[in-house]
Write a protein that holds these residues in place. Sequence first.
Motif, mmCIF file in Angstrom:
data_model
loop_
_atom_site.group_PDB
_atom_site.id
_atom_site.type_symbol
_atom_site.label_atom_id
_atom_site.label_comp_id
_atom_site.label_asym_id
_atom_site.label_seq_id
_atom_site.Cartn_x
_atom_site.Cartn_y
_atom_site.Cartn_z
ATOM 1 N N HIS A 179 7.169 -51.877 -65.398
ATOM 2 C CA HIS A 179 8.207 -50.831 -65.327
ATOM 3 C C HIS A 179 8.933 -50.683 -63.981
ATOM 4 O O HIS A 179 8.903 -49.637 -63.358
ATOM 5 C CB HIS A 179 7.695 -49.485 -65.834
ATOM 6 C CG HIS A 179 6.405 -48.951 -65.244
ATOM 7 N ND1 HIS A 179 6.084 -49.048 -63.918
ATOM 8 C CD2 HIS A 179 5.387 -48.260 -65.827
ATOM 9 C CE1 HIS A 179 4.921 -48.448 -63.713
ATOM 10 N NE2 HIS A 179 4.477 -47.965 -64.860
ATOM 11 N N HIS B 156 1.399 -47.736 -74.769
ATOM 12 C CA HIS B 156 0.236 -46.843 -74.670
ATOM 13 C C HIS B 156 0.183 -46.067 -75.987
ATOM 14 O O HIS B 156 0.906 -45.080 -76.160
ATOM 15 C CB HIS B 156 0.387 -45.859 -73.514
ATOM 16 C CG HIS B 156 0.640 -46.503 -72.184
ATOM 17 N ND1 HIS B 156 -0.358 -46.971 -71.369
ATOM 18 C CD2 HIS B 156 1.802 -46.753 -71.519
ATOM 19 C CE1 HIS B 156 0.164 -47.480 -70.262
ATOM 20 N NE2 HIS B 156 1.485 -47.365 -70.328
ATOM 21 N N ASP C 217 7.052 -49.305 -72.345
ATOM 22 C CA ASP C 217 6.210 -48.273 -71.731
ATOM 23 C C ASP C 217 6.090 -47.067 -72.669
ATOM 24 O O ASP C 217 6.072 -45.918 -72.231
ATOM 25 C CB ASP C 217 6.749 -47.852 -70.356
ATOM 26 C CG ASP C 217 5.703 -47.097 -69.546
ATOM 27 O OD1 ASP C 217 4.540 -47.038 -69.978
ATOM 28 O OD2 ASP C 217 6.062 -46.561 -68.480
ATOM 29 N N HIS D 163 4.142 -53.782 -73.172
ATOM 30 C CA HIS D 163 3.736 -52.564 -72.437
ATOM 31 C C HIS D 163 3.784 -51.345 -73.348
ATOM 32 O O HIS D 163 4.823 -50.704 -73.481
ATOM 33 C CB HIS D 163 4.693 -52.381 -71.243
ATOM 34 C CG HIS D 163 4.287 -51.301 -70.292
ATOM 35 N ND1 HIS D 163 4.706 -51.282 -68.981
ATOM 36 C CD2 HIS D 163 3.523 -50.192 -70.441
ATOM 37 C CE1 HIS D 163 4.221 -50.216 -68.371
ATOM 38 N NE2 HIS D 163 3.498 -49.523 -69.258
HETATM 39 ZN ZN ZN Z 1 2.835 -47.722 -68.950
#
Ligand code: ZN
Length: 473
Positions: A240, A61, A316, A59
Amino acid sequence: MGKKLIKNGVIVTASDQYEADILIDGETISAIGDTLPSTDAEIIDAKGCYIFPGGIDPHTHLDMPFGGTVTKDDFESGTRAAAFGGTTTIIDFCLTEKGKPLKDAIQTWHNKSKEKAVIDYGFHLMIGEINEKVLAELPQVIDEEGITSLKVFMAYKNVFQADDGTLFRTLITAKDLGALVMVHAENGDVIDYLTKEALNNGNTDPIYHALTRPPEVEGEATGRAAQLTSLANSQLYVVHVSCANAVEKIAEARNKGVEIWGETCPQYLTLDLSHLKRPNFEGAKFVWSPPLREKWHQEVLWNALKSGQLQTIGSDQCSFDFNGQKSLGKGDFTKIPNGGPMIEDRVSVLFSEGVKKGRISIHQFVDIISTRAAKLFGMFPKKGTIAVGADADLVLFDPNKERVLSAASHHMAVDYNAFEGMKITGEPVSVLVRGEFVVRDKQFVGKAGSGQYLKREKYGTTKSLKQNETLSI
Ligand code: ZN
Ligand code: URP
Ligand code: ZN
């Protein structure tokens, strides 16, 4: 590419722990055994270290436009930091736009990553709409691009949020095509109402980010997604997970036999709601979604990892500078770009807070940071374990090194560290990706662009390794 022989380390996998040599020939592990002959191999001394399979962060970004800005860490700085933290593979979220071909979005993500990544990477694909064009493109996305996980946002109204019909059709399509559906489970409509109400009442500080996204909105969306998965007889991965309310819904569905998996993140296991109350707008450093929770939720998350109701840990990673990016939300918490910098510390925080503090076993740790993600996302056993024939993605980890996490010493490009001042035990010393050092004795020796794009297997399938040579231990 030559041979390398790693000696004197203790190999730890999701199931075993033993002392043995590892012979690497090119990109893969060619032998594991007691006192392997060194012949023409370069000898690497791993004395005092555990050898873990490279971490897999499912996960991230990187280089992602969000909240009127773009994440500070891109595929170069982000993957370099990941490597320092013991992660050798990431799966990043490829954003799509309604009305535009999926292949264009995927090409955009290839362009962002190709020349930059220093570790291996794959993509999940965001699904914002399901129509004839999307349905026509998806088989190619899955079969040819090897993107076997589809992400649906149940929150971020008017930005990424998809409706229940879209989620349901994605679940049905994924079942047919062999993909895993991922959800950001928060009720975006309720959040929209609560945020407008907070702003109308003049409540603009960072703490209102959390107060307008209470655990109930996560629990409700998680339960709804689980019910829809059951109805579609499909498979779901909840990203998450931050609170007891969501864990409860996942456990309830799993106990009924629904195929549902849950990921939590290091921030939810260690930080809490009080961080958002920090003065001088410092709370903005901790604005991400779902938000941090009251401290008691942490114990529920740890127990869920231990009992297997949650199975993975993602970072995340979605980093924004405090100065110049988070500051966009001064005077209006809804304008603070959501996200935090976690890619580098994910593995070490879980080791220190989990294994060292006796909350999870060392084998659970390996499963959570690597093996399970490899299995769920179609990379096992090439990735996610230490075995003959597997990629030589390895972390030489000093389990006794005491250190303090800080922006002053981290390798992310972002200007703060969410775990600033946290004392932890354990540190990756050297990290190899497909047989090449990326980090050696804590120094970066990798190369931008050396990371390979991973076409992943369909959900629920694994290919066996070609066992050229097996030595008993
Ligand atoms: Zn995320
Ligand atoms: O606040 C977060 N988590 N930002 C990244 C996007 C997402 O929702 O995962
Ligand atoms: Zn999310």
